[in-house]
Design a protein around this motif. Structure first.
Motif, PDB file in Angstrom:
ATOM      1  N   MET A 397      17.461 -16.957 -20.288  1.00  0.00           N
ATOM      2  CA  MET A 397      16.518 -15.898 -19.950  1.00  0.00           C
ATOM      3  C   MET A 397      15.129 -16.503 -19.868  1.00  0.00           C
ATOM      4  SD  MET A 397      16.044 -12.770 -19.167  1.00  0.00           S
ATOM      5  CE  MET A 397      17.547 -11.969 -19.706  1.00  0.00           C
ATOM      6  N   PRO A 398      14.693 -16.874 -18.642  1.00  0.00           N
ATOM      7  CA  PRO A 398      13.372 -17.494 -18.498  1.00  0.00           C
ATOM      8  C   PRO A 398      12.277 -16.560 -18.976  1.00  0.00           C
ATOM      9  CG  PRO A 398      14.670 -17.762 -16.508  1.00  0.00           C
ATOM     10  CD  PRO A 398      15.408 -16.810 -17.374  1.00  0.00           C
ATOM     11  N   GLU A 399      11.145 -17.158 -19.431  1.00  0.00           N
ATOM     12  CA  GLU A 399      10.034 -16.368 -19.925  1.00  0.00           C
ATOM     13  C   GLU A 399       9.474 -15.451 -18.843  1.00  0.00           C
ATOM     14  OE1 GLU A 399       8.916 -16.155 -22.956  1.00  0.00           O
ATOM     15  OE2 GLU A 399      10.342 -17.616 -23.750  1.00  0.00           O
ATOM     16  N   THR A 400       9.494 -15.941 -17.586  1.00  0.00           N
ATOM     17  CA  THR A 400       8.960 -15.125 -16.500  1.00  0.00           C
ATOM     18  C   THR A 400       9.794 -13.881 -16.266  1.00  0.00           C
ATOM     19  OG1 THR A 400      10.212 -16.466 -14.918  1.00  0.00           O
ATOM     20  CG2 THR A 400       7.916 -17.103 -15.339  1.00  0.00           C
ATOM     21  N   GLU A 401      11.112 -13.962 -16.543  1.00  0.00           N
ATOM     22  CA  GLU A 401      11.974 -12.803 -16.351  1.00  0.00           C
ATOM     23  C   GLU A 401      11.804 -11.796 -17.482  1.00  0.00           C
ATOM     24  OE1 GLU A 401      13.864 -12.011 -13.845  1.00  0.00           O
ATOM     25  OE2 GLU A 401      13.331 -13.808 -12.711  1.00  0.00           O
ATOM     26  N   LYS A 402      11.446 -12.286 -18.669  1.00  0.00           N
ATOM     27  CA  LYS A 402      11.294 -11.387 -19.797  1.00  0.00           C
ATOM     28  C   LYS A 402      10.131 -10.428 -19.597  1.00  0.00           C
ATOM     29  CE  LYS A 402      13.223 -14.665 -23.142  1.00  0.00           C
ATOM     30  NZ  LYS A 402      12.952 -15.491 -24.341  1.00  0.00           N
ATOM     31  N   VAL A 403       9.061 -10.929 -19.027  1.00  0.00           N
ATOM     32  CA  VAL A 403       7.878 -10.085 -18.861  1.00  0.00           C
ATOM     33  C   VAL A 403       7.928  -9.269 -17.576  1.00  0.00           C
ATOM     34  CG1 VAL A 403       6.448 -11.658 -20.194  1.00  0.00           C
ATOM     35  CG2 VAL A 403       6.612 -11.950 -17.729  1.00  0.00           C
ATOM     36  N   LYS A 404       8.840  -9.623 -16.690  1.00  0.00           N
ATOM     37  CA  LYS A 404       8.930  -8.922 -15.413  1.00  0.00           C
ATOM     38  C   LYS A 404       9.619  -7.579 -15.598  1.00  0.00           C
ATOM     39  CE  LYS A 404      10.599  -9.469 -10.696  1.00  0.00           C
ATOM     40  NZ  LYS A 404      11.360 -10.342  -9.760  1.00  0.00           N
ATOM     41  N   GLU A 405       9.013  -6.532 -15.092  1.00  0.00           N
ATOM     42  CA  GLU A 405       9.580  -5.199 -15.189  1.00  0.00           C
ATOM     43  C   GLU A 405      10.410  -4.901 -13.943  1.00  0.00           C
ATOM     44  OE1 GLU A 405       6.554  -2.367 -15.797  1.00  0.00           O
ATOM     45  OE2 GLU A 405       5.856  -3.218 -17.706  1.00  0.00           O
ATOM     46  N   SER A 406      11.486  -4.200 -14.141  1.00  0.00           N
ATOM     47  CA  SER A 406      12.367  -3.849 -13.025  1.00  0.00           C
ATOM     48  C   SER A 406      11.780  -2.694 -12.229  1.00  0.00           C
ATOM     49  CB  SER A 406      13.753  -3.472 -13.556  1.00  0.00           C
ATOM     50  OG  SER A 406      14.569  -3.023 -12.503  1.00  0.00           O
ATOM     51  N   ASP A 407      11.870  -2.813 -10.897  1.00  0.00           N
ATOM     52  CA  ASP A 407      11.383  -1.747 -10.023  1.00  0.00           C
ATOM     53  C   ASP A 407      12.425  -0.663  -9.800  1.00  0.00           C
ATOM     54  OD1 ASP A 407       9.030  -3.129  -9.758  1.00  0.00           O
ATOM     55  OD2 ASP A 407       9.718  -4.240  -7.979  1.00  0.00           O
ATOM     56  N   VAL A 408      13.642  -0.896 -10.277  1.00  0.00           N
ATOM     57  CA  VAL A 408      14.732   0.050 -10.039  1.00  0.00           C
ATOM     58  C   VAL A 408      14.789   1.059 -11.178  1.00  0.00           C
ATOM     59  CG1 VAL A 408      17.210   0.316  -9.689  1.00  0.00           C
ATOM     60  CG2 VAL A 408      16.007  -1.713  -8.798  1.00  0.00           C
ATOM     61  N   ASN A 409      14.809   2.329 -10.790  1.00  0.00           N
ATOM     62  CA  ASN A 409      14.947   3.397 -11.769  1.00  0.00           C
ATOM     63  C   ASN A 409      16.432   3.630 -12.021  1.00  0.00           C
ATOM     64  OD1 ASN A 409      14.798   5.585 -13.429  1.00  0.00           O
ATOM     65  ND2 ASN A 409      13.609   6.872 -12.013  1.00  0.00           N
ATOM     66  N   GLU A 410      16.889   3.268 -13.208  1.00  0.00           N
ATOM     67  CA  GLU A 410      18.318   3.358 -13.498  1.00  0.00           C
ATOM     68  C   GLU A 410      18.795   4.799 -13.623  1.00  0.00           C
ATOM     69  OE1 GLU A 410      19.021   1.043 -16.949  1.00  0.00           O
ATOM     70  OE2 GLU A 410      18.516  -0.876 -15.980  1.00  0.00           O
ATOM     71  N   ASP A 411      17.863   5.744 -13.754  1.00  0.00           N
ATOM     72  CA  ASP A 411      18.241   7.146 -13.896  1.00  0.00           C
ATOM     73  C   ASP A 411      18.471   7.838 -12.545  1.00  0.00           C
ATOM     74  OD1 ASP A 411      18.084   6.926 -16.632  1.00  0.00           O
ATOM     75  OD2 ASP A 411      15.957   7.491 -16.683  1.00  0.00           O
ATOM     76  N   ASP A 412      18.050   7.206 -11.458  1.00  0.00           N
ATOM     77  CA  ASP A 412      18.232   7.812 -10.130  1.00  0.00           C
ATOM     78  C   ASP A 412      19.705   7.862  -9.770  1.00  0.00           C
ATOM     79  OD1 ASP A 412      15.573   8.176  -9.881  1.00  0.00           O
ATOM     80  OD2 ASP A 412      15.213   6.437  -8.579  1.00  0.00           O
ATOM     81  N   GLU A 413      20.096   8.956  -9.117  1.00  0.00           N
ATOM     82  CA  GLU A 413      21.479   9.102  -8.682  1.00  0.00           C
ATOM     83  C   GLU A 413      21.679   8.382  -7.349  1.00  0.00           C
ATOM     84  OE1 GLU A 413      22.592  13.150  -8.507  1.00  0.00           O
ATOM     85  OE2 GLU A 413      22.316  13.521 -10.650  1.00  0.00           O
ATOM     86  N   VAL A 414      22.827   7.752  -7.203  1.00  0.00           N
ATOM     87  CA  VAL A 414      23.161   7.033  -5.972  1.00  0.00           C
ATOM     88  C   VAL A 414      23.986   7.961  -5.085  1.00  0.00           C
ATOM     89  CG1 VAL A 414      24.312   5.037  -4.981  1.00  0.00           C
ATOM     90  CG2 VAL A 414      23.128   4.831  -7.173  1.00  0.00           C
TER      91      VAL A 414
END
Length: 491
Positions: A397-414
């Motif tokens: 788990m690179p340090e850059t990935e730890k601080v990066k926030e995901s743009d995907v809303n996991e609560d959205d329905e597909v």
């Protein structure tokens, strides 16, 4: 191939011969609506259906009553039927799935081209353009034929057949007229020998409008783009013209009646031409100003953005490609064989051409892959370079990935229910479309019994100028003779 790795600066048109199809002597071709099947009419009266994905023969339609060369093939809208016209004056309607003959009728003249009505899923009406007669509407069920007008007369409103009209000295008593349905089949556009486009209601055989073509040369071909927005004509003055369709795609007859009422102060030919000016507008003209060559089987690409025409010169297999703006973008040069027929794939940038020797050539794009499209930070190197990795580059788990926030809303329905809009705007989702045919295994044939006329699909070098069939003939010390098509003898 994935579209993102294709260089966007390359034109979306074919460039090289990818392979060729061989099965006897083929004369004419037509794709089904989706481009998954390719029908080819042969000189022995048979019609071969190729699976275009596998390049194998899916079905062969053979009529024991017909041994004459096929002049045209046409698919129904949803691919369940095929109409075949032949040099023995016959029209045959086939059921594609079962391979059975639905109807066969004999006309008084040889049909050079026949087109099924585009507005029906199981059409029984077709438009036929005979060798020495006016275009006609043929009811395949009843066997009735209705001649369409090819000239306008103030006395009869164009209802008299062309054969009754006199011609100036030095001209033939009749020149074959070209005709086609519009997108939904409520109107027929007829190109005549006087250099005019007539817009005809085929049910009443009434001429609603006249569009004069500059130069007044004989119209040899007339065809609509798949969208119905553009009309292409090929004339004897060696010019291909593109017209923009100003009528609505649906209920064109209603629009013509409204135009007729609005121009009530005019009469006769002047009124017809005034209406015609509001139906078609000249968009572009294409010609070779240097060689002044005649054109063979011009047509649109599937999306209507490109126009192609084959050289009508003997011993020359050249295909000219223009964009819709009028610029010549490519000349495809094949073997030293004349072109008989052309077709552009409805979906992909693929052109299929038929040569005089009966081979079908498949022209495809020569793709240049852009591998940097796989990752935004990918860098193509011309030579090896020394690379120093980061401190955390190979961490789980690179340090850059730890601080990066995901743009995907996991609560959205597909949404997995909604169906995306079909690329074919006039498709009917309730109508089952025939796109593929089940493969029928054939028994193995010993090599000593295998004949050279058998079907095959081979990969060839696109830069090779000689025809594969001519090479085989030279090796065997034989010269193959092929039946000529009526289309070749006229133009």
């Amino acid at each position: 191939m994935n579209a993102p790795i294709i260089d966007p600066l390359q034109g979306d048109f074919p460039e090289v011969i990818e392979e060729y199809l061989e099965n006897g002597v083929m004369k004419c071709i037509a794709f089904n609506r989706r481009g998954t099947l390719l029908a080819a009419g042969c000189s022995d009266g048979s019609c071969v259906i190729w699976d275009f994905e596998t390049r194998g023969i899916a079905k062969e339609l053979c009529d024991k009553d017909c041994s004459a060369a096929i002049t045209s093939v046409c698919w129904s809208k949803y691919g369940h039927r095929i109409l075949v016209s032949a040099a023995d004056k016959s029209l045959t309607l086939w059921d594609v799935r079962s391979g059975e003959k639905i109807k066969r009728i004999i006309l008084q003249q040889t049909p050079l081209q026949a087109r099924l009505h585009p507005g029906s899923s199981t059409p029984t009406l077709c438009l036929a353009c005979p060798l020495s007669s006016a275009p006609m509407i043929v009811d395949l069920n009843k066997g009735n034929t209705t001649l369409l007008p090819v000239v306008f007369s103030d006395l009869t409103n164009g209802l008299a057949p062309q054969s009754r009209n006199k011609y100036s000295e030095g001209t033939s008593p009749f020149s074959p007229a070209a005709a086609c349905f519009n997108k939904y089949g409520d109107l027929v556009y007829v190109g005549n020998s006087k250099g005019e486009i007539l817009i005809v209601d085929y049910k009443s055989t009434e001429i609603h409008a006249i569009v004069p073509i500059s130069g007044g040369a004989v119209v040899k071909n007339i065809v609509f783009s798949r969208s119905g927005q553009y009309l292409l004509t090929n004339s004897n003055d060696r010019t291909i013209r593109i017209y923009e369709n100003l009528l609505p795609l649906k209920d064109g007859i209603g629009a013509l009646h409204d135009l007729n009422k609005s121009l009530s102060d005019l009469e006769g030919v002047e009124k017809m031409k005034a209406i015609g000016s509001k139906c078609l507008s000249l968009f572009r003209e294409f010609q070779d100003s240097i060689t002044k060559m005649h054109w063979k089987a011009p047509c649109f690409s599937g999306d209507g953005e490109w126009v192609i025409g084959g050289s009508a010169s003997k011993g020359e297999h050249k295909i000219y490609i223009w964009d819709r703006a009028g610029h010549l973008v490519k000349i495809l040069e094949g073997p030293k064989e004349a072109i008989i027929d052309l077709a552009w794939h409805p979906v992909h940038p693929i052109i299929v051409s038929v040569s005089l020797t009966g081979l079908v050539y498949i022209w495809a794009k020569d793709y240049t892959e852009n591998w940097s499209a796989f990752a935004p930070d990918f860098k193509e190197l011309e030579e090896n370079e020394e690379y120093v990795e980061r401190e955390d580059e190979f961490d789980l788990m690179p340090e850059t990935e730890k601080v990066k926030e995901s743009d995907v809303n996991e609560d959205d329905e597909v949404d997995i229910v909604t169906i995306e809009k079909d690329a074919f705007s006039d498709s009917d989702m309730s109508q089952e479309e025939l796109c593929f045919l089940p493969a029928i295994p054939s028994p193995d044939v010993p090599e000593q019994q295998d004949k050279c006329g058998g079907s095959s699909s081979k990969l060839i070098d696109s830069n090779h100028s000689a025809s594969p069939i001519s090479e085989e003939a030279l090796q065997n010390g034989q010269v193959a003779t092929h039946a000529s098509s009526p289309l070749e003898e006229i133009f």
